[in-house]
Design a protein around this motif. Structure first.
Motif, short mmCIF file in Angstrom:
data_model
loop_
_atom_site.label_atom_id
_atom_site.label_comp_id
_atom_site.label_asym_id
_atom_site.label_seq_id
_atom_site.Cartn_x
_atom_site.Cartn_y
_atom_site.Cartn_z
N ASP A 129 0.84 -1.19 0.00
CA ASP A 129 0.00 0.00 0.00
C ASP A 129 0.88 1.24 0.00
O ASP A 129 1.46 1.60 1.02
N ARG A 140 -0.25 4.29 -1.00
CA ARG A 140 -1.07 5.50 -1.16
C ARG A 140 -0.52 6.65 -0.34
O ARG A 140 -0.57 7.79 -0.76
N MET A 141 0.04 6.34 0.84
CA MET A 141 0.62 7.39 1.67
C MET A 141 1.68 8.18 0.90
O MET A 141 1.70 9.41 0.94
N PHE A 166 0.13 10.37 -1.84
CA PHE A 166 -0.48 11.59 -1.33
C PHE A 166 0.56 12.54 -0.75
O PHE A 166 0.38 13.75 -0.79
N LEU A 167 1.67 11.98 -0.27
CA LEU A 167 2.76 12.86 0.15
C LEU A 167 3.27 13.65 -1.05
O LEU A 167 3.54 14.86 -0.96
N LEU A 179 0.89 16.36 -1.77
CA LEU A 179 1.06 17.40 -0.76
C LEU A 179 2.22 18.33 -1.14
O LEU A 179 2.09 19.56 -1.11
N PHE A 230 -3.78 12.01 3.11
CA PHE A 230 -2.43 11.65 3.56
C PHE A 230 -2.48 11.16 5.00
O PHE A 230 -1.91 10.13 5.34
N PHE A 235 -3.96 7.60 5.24
CA PHE A 235 -3.07 6.52 4.78
C PHE A 235 -1.83 6.42 5.67
O PHE A 235 -1.30 5.33 5.86
N LEU A 236 -1.41 7.56 6.22
CA LEU A 236 -0.31 7.52 7.19
C LEU A 236 -0.72 6.72 8.41
O LEU A 236 0.01 5.83 8.88
N LEU A 247 -2.99 4.47 8.52
CA LEU A 247 -3.13 3.07 8.13
C LEU A 247 -1.78 2.35 8.20
O LEU A 247 -1.69 1.23 8.71
N SER A 248 -0.72 3.01 7.68
CA SER A 248 0.56 2.31 7.70
C SER A 248 1.13 2.27 9.11
O SER A 248 1.82 1.32 9.47
#
Lengths: 295, 267
Positions: free
Chosen positions: A243, A245-246, A249-250, A253, B94, B97-98, B100-101
């Motif tokens: 995953d 996605r973080m 999206f970073l 950002l 963000f 998802f942050l 989540l991880s």
């Protein structure tokens, strides 16, 4: 070289991964965002100008119309307007086409929980190619953004028009200008310096509202970031990963941070230029520092 | 089912009490008003808590920005830059998802992935940054005479801050801060449209409004209801802040007409 990614080393794996077809669509969707900004900003400014002129009109109903346009859009969360207008505009267009194209259609348009128009009035036609659907969706989004930000711009411009010193208009009238002439030749050229701080702020808000395109069903950067970042198993792709996605999206950002920073620098420069020679504190400060520099 | 029954079954639906199933056919006006109003509880929850908590962080950040220590000033400037320079929508994504991880590595932090806490944290940091910018501007605008008078009276340190600097800062910042509060409440409608899940359809006002719009294909009922609720909410915020300003300015003569909410600046 990208034919068998599982054998690649890290660096070339990433090079191949970041140039897949889907990633190219992801990069192209940044263009969608920029296009939205490029179309929306001038249209919203025009609408705002119209709204501000309405709001300061001497005919009471026109003035009420302008003022309620401004205050209703401002009092309600903008995202509610986005969701509302996209359906409402779509239905309005289809309804008008329905009345024009199928005058002898017997059934009601609202049937319980359904909105039914004749097939010829559908927008876009069900037989239309995919790109027409996408363009139509994008157009709806542009109109929606323009309507919402037009109200914000109307508010700013209305304030700016009132900020121009009254003496300027009186002088113009003393020189024999009609009201219309005084408005276009004196008030409008002078109001921009008062409007610019508000408009710059609005531009920043507009940039920061662009991810909402995703909610309007446009395949924008948020759509692709979610799609590409989700975990992928080896059955479905040559580039399996967890995953991410973080990280996507970073990246978004950082993109927005850079975008707003650049805008801020450019707008400050523009403000300096517009302030030049104006009878306000900023212009006076510029004049003084120029004098000191010369002395 | 009468309207009163509907109110009883759905008034606290957004919190998980009452009828489990949402209405799915024969939608009545009463159902829409009740459910959207029920969802508004979440908007008030998110808005009020993040505003109160953000207020304290914002004061700290604004003070740090005026500090002479680079190690205090730079992080504060970056904090404000990051949260004001990027869209809240992306921050929510963000953040989710942050979290989540983080949950993957420290299962104890899994609680952050639920909206009631995770989204609150994001909103709290976001409003703290916006308010810090407002407070910073106000700190810069405190009249020098006030500070010199405080010095002359022998006030210093904490006493000077609590009696002079802080109240004056609040007075100067109040109109812009009212504005920030209004837009913060508007921003709470984004929560359930980002990653944060509305578990068992427990959502906010916009969540239910869009639910009805999707089901009935008629946006002309649920969204105006939502708009009405938000206009009421906005008016109550303005009213509360008016009371606050009366208290802040109670030593000043001629109260009437002294305070006006400024709607020029938007976030």
């Amino acid at each position: 070289m990208c034919s068998d990614p599982s054998t690649l080393n890290d660096l070339s794996w990433f090079v191949c991964y970041l140039t897949t077809g889907k990633h190219l669509s992801f990069y192209a969707s940044f263009g969608t965002v920029l296009l939205l900004l490029a179309v929306t900003a001038p249209v919203a400014l025009l609408l705002g100008f119209g709204g501000a002129m309405l709001a300061r009109s001497r005919v009471a109903p026109l003035s009420w119309a302008g003022q309620s346009y401004i205050s209703i859009v401002r009092g309600v969360p903008d995202i509610a307007f986005f969701l509302f207008f996209v359906i409402a505009l779509d239905q309005a267009f289809e309804y008008v086409r329905h009345r024009v194209l199928c005058p002898d259609w017997g059934q009601a348009v609202y049937q319980g929980n359904d909105f039914v128009v004749c097939p010829a009035a559908k927008l876009p036609l069900s037989s239309a190619p995919q790109w027409e659907h996408e363009v139509y969706g994008f157009l709806l989004a542009v109109i929606t953004f323009s309507l919402v930000f037009g109200a914000f711009a109307a508010n700013v411009l209305h304030g700016a028009m009132r900020a121009v010193p009254r003496a300027q208009i009186e002088t113009a009238e003393a020189y024999g200008m009609t009201q219309r002439q005084a408005f276009w030749r004196v008030l409008v050229p002078q109001m921009w310096v008062y409007a610019l701080p508000g408009l710059s702020n609005l531009w920043m808000v507009l940039i920061k509202a662009t991810p909402l395109l995703f909610l309007l069903g446009v395949e924008d950067i948020v759509y692709w970031a979610r799609d590409l970042g989700g975990s992928k198993t080896p059955q479905f792709t040559d580039y399996p990963h967890g995953d991410w996605r973080m990280w996507y999206f970073l990246f978004l950002l950082v993109f927005y941070l850079a975008f707003t920073k650049v805008s801020e620098v450019l707008l400050n420069r523009l403000m300096r230029r517009l302030t030049h020679g104006q009878a306000i504190a900023g212009g006076e400060a510029q004049r003084k520092s120029a004098l000191e520099g010369a002395a | 089912m009468s309207c009163w029954d509907t109110v009883q079954s759905y008034a606290f639906r957004s919190l998980g009490y009452g009828e489990r199933l949402l209405p799915s056919t024969d939608f009545t006006m009463c159902q829409q008003v009740t459910l959207i109003g029920s969802g508004l509880l979440w908007n008030i929850y998110f808005g009020a808590l993040s505003l109160v908590a953000g207020f304290f962080l914002a004061t700290a950040v604004a003070l740090a920005r005026t500090s002479h220590h680079v190690w205090l000033r730079k992080p504060a400037e970056w904090f404000v830059f990051v949260f004001r320079g990027s869209p809240l929508f992306i921050q929510f994504f963000f953040g989710y998802f942050l979290f989540l991880s983080l949950k993957g590595q420290f299962p104890g932090l899994g609680i952050l992935t639920s909206a009631w806490l995770g989204a609150l944290v994001v909103l709290f940091l976001n409003t703290a940054a916006y308010s810090a910018e407002i407070f910073h501007g106000a700190l810069q605008a405190i009249p020098r005479g006030d500070l010199e008078a405080a010095d002359a009276y022998g006030l210093s340190g904490w006493t000077k801050f609590r009696r002079i600097v802080w109240p004056t800062m609040l007075r100067l910042a109040w109109p812009a801060y009212t504005n920030e509060a209004i837009f913060l409440f508007h921003a709470t409608t984004l929560v359930f449209f980002t990653g944060f899940p509305a578990i068992q359809q427990k959502g906010d006002a916009l969540y239910y409004a869009s639910y009805f719009a999707d089901k009935t294909f008629n946006p002309f009922v649920p969204y105006p209801i939502l708009a009405g609720y938000f206009i009421l909410l906005t008016l109550s915020i303005v009213g509360l802040f008016y009371l606050g300003s009366r208290r802040l300015n109670r030593h000043l003569p001629s109260r009437s007409g002294r305070w006006r909410a400024k709607f020029q600046v938007i976030r």
